[in-house]
Write a protein that holds these residues in place. Structure first.
Motif, short mmCIF file in Angstrom:
data_model
loop_
_atom_site.label_atom_id
_atom_site.label_comp_id
_atom_site.label_asym_id
_atom_site.label_seq_id
_atom_site.Cartn_x
_atom_site.Cartn_y
_atom_site.Cartn_z
N LYS A 296 0.81 -1.22 0.00
CA LYS A 296 0.00 0.00 0.00
C LYS A 296 0.85 1.27 0.00
CE LYS A 296 -4.21 -1.82 2.02
NZ LYS A 296 -4.84 -2.25 3.27
N LYS A 297 1.96 1.26 0.76
CA LYS A 297 2.73 2.50 0.91
C LYS A 297 3.31 2.95 -0.44
CE LYS A 297 7.03 4.12 2.68
NZ LYS A 297 8.27 3.72 3.30
N GLU A 298 3.90 2.02 -1.19
CA GLU A 298 4.53 2.38 -2.46
C GLU A 298 3.49 2.81 -3.50
OE1 GLU A 298 5.15 -0.25 -0.68
OE2 GLU A 298 7.32 -0.45 -0.41
N VAL A 299 2.34 2.13 -3.50
CA VAL A 299 1.31 2.48 -4.48
C VAL A 299 0.75 3.88 -4.17
CG1 VAL A 299 -0.93 1.82 -5.47
CG2 VAL A 299 0.80 0.06 -5.01
N ALA A 300 0.55 4.17 -2.89
CA ALA A 300 0.04 5.50 -2.51
C ALA A 300 1.08 6.57 -2.85
CB ALA A 300 -0.28 5.53 -1.01
N LEU A 301 2.37 6.26 -2.62
CA LEU A 301 3.42 7.23 -2.94
C LEU A 301 3.42 7.52 -4.45
CD1 LEU A 301 5.92 8.85 -1.93
CD2 LEU A 301 7.32 6.86 -2.53
N ALA A 302 3.27 6.49 -5.26
CA ALA A 302 3.24 6.68 -6.72
C ALA A 302 2.08 7.60 -7.09
CB ALA A 302 3.10 5.32 -7.42
N GLU A 303 0.90 7.31 -6.55
CA GLU A 303 -0.28 8.14 -6.90
C GLU A 303 -0.03 9.60 -6.50
OE1 GLU A 303 -3.70 6.33 -5.06
OE2 GLU A 303 -4.14 5.13 -6.85
N ASN A 304 0.54 9.80 -5.29
CA ASN A 304 0.75 11.18 -4.82
C ASN A 304 1.78 11.91 -5.67
OD1 ASN A 304 -1.06 10.90 -2.80
ND2 ASN A 304 0.46 10.25 -1.26
N MET A 305 2.88 11.22 -6.00
CA MET A 305 3.94 11.90 -6.77
C MET A 305 3.47 12.19 -8.19
SD MET A 305 7.48 10.36 -5.27
CE MET A 305 8.47 11.63 -6.06
N LEU A 306 2.69 11.29 -8.79
CA LEU A 306 2.18 11.54 -10.14
C LEU A 306 1.21 12.72 -10.13
CD1 LEU A 306 1.53 7.89 -11.41
CD2 LEU A 306 3.38 9.39 -12.09
N LYS A 307 0.40 12.77 -9.06
CA LYS A 307 -0.58 13.86 -8.95
C LYS A 307 0.14 15.20 -8.79
CE LYS A 307 -4.73 14.84 -6.34
NZ LYS A 307 -5.46 14.48 -5.14
N GLU A 308 1.14 15.20 -7.90
CA GLU A 308 1.90 16.43 -7.66
C GLU A 308 2.56 16.92 -8.94
OE1 GLU A 308 5.08 16.26 -4.70
OE2 GLU A 308 3.47 15.78 -3.28
N ALA A 309 3.21 15.99 -9.66
CA ALA A 309 3.90 16.37 -10.90
C ALA A 309 2.90 16.88 -11.91
CB ALA A 309 4.67 15.19 -11.46
N GLY A 310 1.71 16.26 -11.95
CA GLY A 310 0.66 16.68 -12.88
C GLY A 310 0.19 18.08 -12.56
N SER A 311 0.02 18.41 -11.26
CA SER A 311 -0.48 19.75 -10.93
C SER A 311 0.61 20.80 -11.14
CB SER A 311 -1.06 19.81 -9.52
OG SER A 311 -0.16 19.26 -8.60
N GLU A 312 1.89 20.39 -10.94
CA GLU A 312 2.98 21.35 -11.25
C GLU A 312 2.99 21.69 -12.73
OE1 GLU A 312 6.64 19.62 -9.94
OE2 GLU A 312 5.95 19.67 -7.86
N LYS A 313 2.77 20.64 -13.55
CA LYS A 313 2.76 20.85 -15.01
C LYS A 313 1.63 21.78 -15.39
CE LYS A 313 2.97 17.83 -18.90
NZ LYS A 313 2.64 16.47 -19.27
N GLY A 314 0.46 21.54 -14.72
CA GLY A 314 -0.71 22.39 -14.97
C GLY A 314 -0.40 23.84 -14.58
N ALA A 315 0.29 24.00 -13.44
CA ALA A 315 0.60 25.35 -12.95
C ALA A 315 1.55 26.07 -13.91
CB ALA A 315 1.22 25.27 -11.57
N GLU A 316 2.51 25.30 -14.48
CA GLU A 316 3.46 25.91 -15.43
C GLU A 316 2.73 26.51 -16.63
OE1 GLU A 316 6.30 23.00 -16.77
OE2 GLU A 316 6.99 22.77 -14.71
N LYS A 317 1.68 25.81 -17.08
CA LYS A 317 0.96 26.24 -18.27
C LYS A 317 0.19 27.52 -18.04
CE LYS A 317 0.18 21.83 -20.52
NZ LYS A 317 -0.76 20.73 -20.43
#
Ligand code: FDP
Length: 318
Positions: A296-317
């Protein structure tokens, strides 16, 4: 394994667990078909069949044979309505005199690019009630994989539990581990895909695992690699979305769903990077799906990091 009176064969274990008769029969039919695949891997000459599957991948003679071994057996067992195989284009029906009760998706020989180098390969099977196959993975009633390694084992997910059986030289599968359980986290990672095509979020996630001391364990076969994470009690297997392949490589119905069902039943987790794999609504049996399978820990970390990177990308735009 020494012979004792405590040996628990697959069929009697399922009977004792109260598994309904048709489902019990179907699991045993699949397990029997896989004995012949096991034999074929050891005895059949290697080489290509001269044909390609629906994904344009060249088929080995062994891919074709494994597909025939499972489909012909399930077609005539009287327990199955519809089937889909990773090696065939369309959903096909069983020969039935009476209505069957289950439908089955299977990948007869997963990881077949490893056959010529003598690494472990596997069969993956997903079982649904009724005749519909194109439906979310949470509706599976059972899922299993058979791993053809130094030992041949079958791992079965059923009724929220996971059990391992080992094929013995007498041709019987006997219980080798009851109630396989995963820990909250592990220490190995198994990352598939071309690293140059990783998204920034996925690259950062893999770096985070490395920096946290996770050890690399990747053979290139989904069945042995997922089995490794499961049997070590934790860690992560992933084949992510890639540049140019936003749904990754692995097939939702033949690979991701059954593995997700098994890992969740063992107390692990399975995500496509944003949500539970078992909640993905398929459009066709050929759909693909990014996978993060593990504790569970690794899967949750993946989801969080992908989400964070996605919102950073959105913010850049903006
Ligand atoms: P293969 O192509 O050898 O059949 O989906 C199939 C699969 O193997 C998985 O078993 C494995 O995890 C993955 O593909 C490996 O793909 P890469 O070679 O791209 O790592």
């Amino acid at each position: 394994m020494p012979l004792t009176s405590k040996v628990e064969p697959l069929r009697s274990f399922l009977f004792e667990q109260g598994v309904e008769g048709t489902l019990r029969g179907l699991i045993c039919e699949v397990a029997d078909a896989c004995k012949y695949i096991d034999y074929a891997i050891k005895m059949t000459e290697l080489g290509f069949a001269g044909t390609s599957n629906v994904y344009g991948e060249e088929q080995l003679a062994l891919d074709v044979l494994s597909d025939e071994l499972i489909s012909s057996r399930l077609s005539k067992c009287g327990l199955v309505v519809n089937m889909a195989s990773e090696e065939q284009q369309n959903i096909f029906s069983a020969f039935l005199k009476e209505p069957g009760e289950y439908s089955v998706c299977f990948d007869p020989l997963d990881g077949s690019s490893l056959v010529d180098v003598n690494l472990a390969v596997g069969t993956i099977v997903s079982i649904f009630p009724g005749k519909e196959l194109v439906r979310p993975g949470r509706e599976q009633v059972a899922a299993l994989f058979v791993l053809y390694g130094p030992r041949t084992t079958m791992v079965l997910g059923l009724e929220g539990r996971v059990h391992e059986f080992t094929l013995n030289p007498l041709g019987s599968y006997t219980l080798s581990q009851e109630d396989v359980k995963m820990d909250e986290s592990g220490k190995i990672y198994s990352p598939g895909g071309d690293t140059r095509k990783y998204s920034p979020g996925h690259s950062a996630f893999i770096e985070a695992l490395k920096n946290d001391g996770y050890k690399l364990r990747y053979s290139g076969g989904m069945v042995p690699d997922v089995n490794h994470v499961l049997m070590k009690g934790g860690g992560l297997f992933t084949y992510p979305a890639l540049e140019g392949s936003p749904r990754g490589k692995l097939r939702l119905m033949f690979e991701a769903n059954p593995m997700a069902f098994i890992l969740e039943a063992a107390g692990g987790a399975a995500s496509d990077g944003t949500k539970r794999i078992l909640d993905v609504e398929p459009e066709s049996v050929q759909d693909r799906c990014p996978v993060y399978l593990g504790s569970k820990k690794e899967v949750a970390l993946a989801e969080n990091m992908l989400k964070e990177a996605g919102s950073e990308k959105g913010a850049e735009k903006t």
